[in-house]
Design an enzyme around this catalytic site. Structure first.
Site, mmCIF file in Angstrom:
data_model
loop_
_atom_site.group_PDB
_atom_site.id
_atom_site.type_symbol
_atom_site.label_atom_id
_atom_site.label_comp_id
_atom_site.label_asym_id
_atom_site.label_seq_id
_atom_site.Cartn_x
_atom_site.Cartn_y
_atom_site.Cartn_z
ATOM 1 N N CYS A 1 0.834 -1.212 0.000
ATOM 2 C CA CYS A 1 0.000 0.000 0.000
ATOM 3 C C CYS A 1 0.875 1.272 0.000
ATOM 4 C CB CYS A 1 -1.000 -0.062 1.141
ATOM 5 S SG CYS A 1 -2.434 0.956 0.824
ATOM 6 N N HIS B 1 -3.271 -5.093 1.739
ATOM 7 C CA HIS B 1 -2.573 -5.324 3.016
ATOM 8 C C HIS B 1 -2.497 -6.824 3.315
ATOM 9 C CE1 HIS B 1 -2.301 -1.199 4.746
ATOM 10 N NE2 HIS B 1 -3.190 -0.971 3.804
ATOM 11 N N GLU C 1 -0.858 -8.363 5.348
ATOM 12 C CA GLU C 1 -0.634 -8.636 6.781
ATOM 13 C C GLU C 1 -1.941 -8.652 7.573
ATOM 14 O OE1 GLU C 1 -0.363 -5.797 5.309
ATOM 15 O OE2 GLU C 1 -0.759 -4.121 6.666
HETATM 16 N N1 GLN Z 1 -3.484 6.429 0.898
HETATM 17 C C1 GLN Z 1 -2.268 6.123 1.577
HETATM 18 C C2 GLN Z 1 -1.088 6.905 1.006
HETATM 19 O O1 GLN Z 1 -1.245 7.683 0.152
HETATM 20 C C3 GLN Z 1 -1.961 4.651 1.534
HETATM 21 C C4 GLN Z 1 -2.994 3.890 2.323
HETATM 22 C C5 GLN Z 1 -2.451 2.667 2.988
HETATM 23 O O2 GLN Z 1 -1.248 2.433 3.070
HETATM 24 N N2 GLN Z 1 -3.351 1.884 3.533
HETATM 25 O O3 GLN Z 1 -0.003 6.697 1.428
#
Ligand code: GLN
Length: 190
Positions: A80, A173, A175
């Protein structure tokens, strides 16, 4: 020899990654300072907020040394916000946000919108027998995939799991799913 895996612990969801890696038999270091990079074999960059993590990478002095280790071929898993940090190009980022540029993809931050911020989906992953239940939280969307990047999973048309050499990046994610297959695969590749 057990691999020694760093989990970047400046911000975000590092604890869950650390717990899984530990349960799989890795030695785990929470990384907050440049000096700690010398002893690790691989790194996980967790989810969180990529703009904040970028700023903290700079303030902690980790940005340059981390970039060097990654360029030298250290195994890395970015999830992410970690995917955003490892990308070559960020769309809708902050102008001062750093890209480590290790994976030749363009990602759009918060691409799934602010109202429906989070969703879950079963995705088929190359090399896994059964689908992986993926949790997406304000996830980035991969909008361009360069040569040399393998797409290992998609959600609809969008790539959500990509690999480029020693770097694997997920828009979701892994995890948070109570499923250790992707971490197991990451450790097996070291
Ligand atoms: N929207 C977040 C960002 O721009 C990422 C979201 C996340 O890691 N769950 O970093």
């Amino acid at each position: 020899m057990k691999p020694r895996v760093g989990v970047l612990a400046l911000q975000g969801g590092f604890a869950a990654h650390a717990a899984i890696l530990h349960s799989l038999g890795a030695r785990v270091d929470e990384i907050r300072k440049p000096q700690q990079l010398a002893s690790i074999d691989a790194l996980v960059i967790p989810g969180g907020e990529s703009t904040t993590m970028s700023m903290l990478l700079e303030r902690s002095g980790l940005l340059g040394p981390l970039s060097e280790r990654l360029e030298a071929g250290m195994g890395v898993l970015g999830t992410c916000a970690g995917m955003i940090l490892l990308a070559a190009e960020v769309v809708d980022g902050r102008p001062d946000q750093h890209c480590l540029g290790l994976v030749d993809i363009a990602v759009r931050r918060n691409a799934y919108g602010t109202q429906i911020e989070s969703f879950e989906a079963d995705i088929a992953v190359d090399g896994l027998d059964a689908p992986f239940h993926a949790v997406f939280i304000r996830a980035p969307a991969v909008e361009r995939v360069g040569a040399g990047v393998d797409v290992l999973a998609r959600h609809g048309d969008r790539p959500v799991l990509c690999r480029s050499g020693p770097a694997t990046v997920a828009a979701f994610h892994p995890e948070l799913s109570n499923d250790t297959r992707l971490h197991t695969r990451f450790l097996a590749g070291l």
